[in-house]
Design a protein around this motif. Structure first.
Motif, PDB file in Angstrom:
ATOM      1  N   HIS A  58       0.834  -1.211   0.000  1.00  0.00           N
ATOM      2  CA  HIS A  58       0.000   0.000   0.000  1.00  0.00           C
ATOM      3  C   HIS A  58       0.863   1.253   0.000  1.00  0.00           C
ATOM      4  O   HIS A  58       0.565   2.238  -0.702  1.00  0.00           O
ATOM      5  CB  HIS A  58      -0.921  -0.012   1.218  1.00  0.00           C
ATOM      6  CG  HIS A  58      -1.843   1.166   1.292  1.00  0.00           C
ATOM      7  ND1 HIS A  58      -2.850   1.370   0.381  1.00  0.00           N
ATOM      8  CD2 HIS A  58      -1.900   2.207   2.176  1.00  0.00           C
ATOM      9  CE1 HIS A  58      -3.502   2.484   0.693  1.00  0.00           C
ATOM     10  NE2 HIS A  58      -2.936   3.010   1.766  1.00  0.00           N
ATOM     11  N   CYS A  59       1.954   1.223   0.763  1.00  0.00           N
ATOM     12  CA  CYS A  59       2.854   2.375   0.828  1.00  0.00           C
ATOM     13  C   CYS A  59       3.501   2.651  -0.528  1.00  0.00           C
ATOM     14  O   CYS A  59       3.602   3.807  -0.951  1.00  0.00           O
ATOM     15  CB  CYS A  59       3.939   2.134   1.875  1.00  0.00           C
ATOM     16  SG  CYS A  59       3.341   2.160   3.580  1.00  0.00           S
ATOM     17  N   LEU A  60       3.934   1.600  -1.201  1.00  0.00           N
ATOM     18  CA  LEU A  60       4.544   1.784  -2.519  1.00  0.00           C
ATOM     19  C   LEU A  60       3.533   2.326  -3.528  1.00  0.00           C
ATOM     20  O   LEU A  60       3.854   3.177  -4.357  1.00  0.00           O
ATOM     21  CB  LEU A  60       5.126   0.465  -3.025  1.00  0.00           C
ATOM     22  CG  LEU A  60       6.560   0.132  -2.619  1.00  0.00           C
ATOM     23  CD1 LEU A  60       6.996  -1.165  -3.279  1.00  0.00           C
ATOM     24  CD2 LEU A  60       7.520   1.246  -2.970  1.00  0.00           C
ATOM     25  N   ILE A 114       4.741  -5.638  -7.755  1.00  0.00           N
ATOM     26  CA  ILE A 114       4.165  -4.454  -7.109  1.00  0.00           C
ATOM     27  C   ILE A 114       4.343  -3.189  -7.941  1.00  0.00           C
ATOM     28  O   ILE A 114       3.394  -2.427  -8.146  1.00  0.00           O
ATOM     29  CB  ILE A 114       4.786  -4.231  -5.721  1.00  0.00           C
ATOM     30  CG1 ILE A 114       4.325  -5.298  -4.749  1.00  0.00           C
ATOM     31  CG2 ILE A 114       4.423  -2.861  -5.180  1.00  0.00           C
ATOM     32  CD1 ILE A 114       4.960  -5.163  -3.386  1.00  0.00           C
ATOM     33  N   LEU A 115       5.559  -2.950  -8.418  1.00  0.00           N
ATOM     34  CA  LEU A 115       5.834  -1.686  -9.097  1.00  0.00           C
ATOM     35  C   LEU A 115       5.097  -1.579 -10.435  1.00  0.00           C
ATOM     36  O   LEU A 115       4.463  -0.562 -10.716  1.00  0.00           O
ATOM     37  CB  LEU A 115       7.337  -1.522  -9.298  1.00  0.00           C
ATOM     38  CG  LEU A 115       8.144  -1.356  -8.011  1.00  0.00           C
ATOM     39  CD1 LEU A 115       9.639  -1.281  -8.332  1.00  0.00           C
ATOM     40  CD2 LEU A 115       7.712  -0.110  -7.253  1.00  0.00           C
ATOM     41  N   GLY A 116       5.188  -2.626 -11.251  1.00  0.00           N
ATOM     42  CA  GLY A 116       4.517  -2.581 -12.540  1.00  0.00           C
ATOM     43  C   GLY A 116       3.009  -2.455 -12.401  1.00  0.00           C
ATOM     44  O   GLY A 116       2.362  -1.690 -13.124  1.00  0.00           O
ATOM     45  N   ILE A 117       2.437  -3.186 -11.467  1.00  0.00           N
ATOM     46  CA  ILE A 117       0.994  -3.134 -11.241  1.00  0.00           C
ATOM     47  C   ILE A 117       0.580  -1.763 -10.715  1.00  0.00           C
ATOM     48  O   ILE A 117      -0.424  -1.190 -11.147  1.00  0.00           O
ATOM     49  CB  ILE A 117       0.562  -4.250 -10.268  1.00  0.00           C
ATOM     50  CG1 ILE A 117       0.715  -5.615 -10.952  1.00  0.00           C
ATOM     51  CG2 ILE A 117      -0.876  -4.052  -9.794  1.00  0.00           C
ATOM     52  CD1 ILE A 117       0.688  -6.784 -10.012  1.00  0.00           C
ATOM     53  N   ASN A 137       1.665 -14.974  -9.708  1.00  0.00           N
ATOM     54  CA  ASN A 137       1.052 -13.936  -8.885  1.00  0.00           C
ATOM     55  C   ASN A 137       0.666 -12.718  -9.718  1.00  0.00           C
ATOM     56  O   ASN A 137      -0.429 -12.158  -9.568  1.00  0.00           O
ATOM     57  CB  ASN A 137       2.019 -13.515  -7.775  1.00  0.00           C
ATOM     58  CG  ASN A 137       1.482 -12.369  -6.939  1.00  0.00           C
ATOM     59  OD1 ASN A 137       0.459 -12.499  -6.297  1.00  0.00           O
ATOM     60  ND2 ASN A 137       2.174 -11.247  -6.967  1.00  0.00           N
ATOM     61  N   ILE A 138       1.547 -12.326 -10.619  1.00  0.00           N
ATOM     62  CA  ILE A 138       1.272 -11.151 -11.441  1.00  0.00           C
ATOM     63  C   ILE A 138       0.052 -11.375 -12.330  1.00  0.00           C
ATOM     64  O   ILE A 138      -0.799 -10.492 -12.476  1.00  0.00           O
ATOM     65  CB  ILE A 138       2.506 -10.800 -12.291  1.00  0.00           C
ATOM     66  CG1 ILE A 138       3.656 -10.359 -11.384  1.00  0.00           C
ATOM     67  CG2 ILE A 138       2.177  -9.702 -13.307  1.00  0.00           C
ATOM     68  CD1 ILE A 138       4.955 -10.111 -12.110  1.00  0.00           C
ATOM     69  N   ARG A 139      -0.072 -12.561 -12.875  1.00  0.00           N
ATOM     70  CA  ARG A 139      -1.224 -12.845 -13.735  1.00  0.00           C
ATOM     71  C   ARG A 139      -2.533 -12.803 -12.946  1.00  0.00           C
ATOM     72  O   ARG A 139      -3.574 -12.441 -13.491  1.00  0.00           O
ATOM     73  CB  ARG A 139      -1.038 -14.201 -14.421  1.00  0.00           C
ATOM     74  CG  ARG A 139      -0.041 -14.142 -15.586  1.00  0.00           C
ATOM     75  CD  ARG A 139       0.162 -15.493 -16.205  1.00  0.00           C
ATOM     76  NE  ARG A 139       0.896 -15.420 -17.466  1.00  0.00           N
ATOM     77  CZ  ARG A 139       1.921 -16.172 -17.775  1.00  0.00           C
ATOM     78  NH1 ARG A 139       2.350 -17.086 -16.913  1.00  0.00           N
ATOM     79  NH2 ARG A 139       2.533 -16.048 -18.934  1.00  0.00           N
TER      80      ARG A 139
END
Length: 218
Positions: A23-25, A51-54, A77-79
């Motif tokens: 959440h912070c990122l 996290i970053l790309g999403i 996980n990303i998918r």
């Protein structure tokens, strides 16, 4: 990337969620002082849990994201997140790439080899992946080549405090050094800005430093 990180990927992702790190990122990325096209091309290098790309895709909904990592298992996980947020398949891509050769990508969408041309991306973002490179300075230069003039190189890097040092040892991450990174970027035509994490983003700020470099020259 060390096997230890790969094996702990799910636990790591869960921990990031429970501690509020994710959440912070996301909040930090929303505050980024960057100006990019509506349909900006974004490369997330060494994406890990994604996290970053999403977060970039959520903040810039019309952007086209390519997330790469050396470990294919991360993309499970990303998918799930791509499906959860209903990102169009033509706007969020995944592929395998080594931080040592970031321009060489094996697309998991088409199962073909891709070569990323210079000046392709409006944003190249990396989160504590440079320390897994055999030559971090060379990797920075290779990544800068992929950034369009006027675009941005963003590094959410491990800081120099005890929390960061402990995490780096655990994940066998060889920190490249904040000053070293900034010097390389300055020497290669970038304008640097450090965006600190706020008190409400403390979970991320305990171990990370945000560096934004605008590429003003080739």
């Amino acid at each position: 990337m060390p096997v230890s990180y790969s094996r702990l990927a799910n636990s790591y992702r869960l921990g990031m969620g429970l501690t509020g790190f994710t959440h912070c990122l996301e909040n930090w990325i929303k505050r980024l002082p960057i100006r990019i096209p509506l349909n900006a091309k974004i490369l997330d290098v060494g994406c890990g849990t994604g996290i970053l790309g999403i977060s970039m895709k959520k903040s810039f909904p019309k952007s086209i994201v390519l997330a790469t990592d050396l470990e294919e298992k991360f993309f499970t996980n990303i998918r799930k997140h791509i499906a959860r947020y209903n990102f169009p398949s033509r706007e969020f891509h995944v592929g395998i790439a080594d931080i040592n050769l970031p321009e060489h990508v094996f697309s998991l969408d088409t199962r073909t080899n891709l070569f990323l041309n210079p000046e392709t991306f409006d944003v190249v973002i990396v989160g504590a992946a440079l320390g897994y490179s055999d030559n971090p300075a060379q990797s920075i230069l290779q990544l800068l080549k992929l950034v369009k003039t006027g675009g941005y190189f963003i590094d959410v890097e491990m800081s120099e405090n005890i929390t960061s040092r402990t995490l780096s040892r655990f994940f066998k991450y060889k920190k490249p050094g904040i000053v070293r990174i900034i010097n390389i970027l300055n020497e290669n035509g970038c304008v640097i800005e450090r965006i600190p994490f706020s008190l409400t983003e403390l979970s991320a700020g305990l171990s990370r430093v945000g560096i934004i470099a605008r590429k003003d020259s080739v």
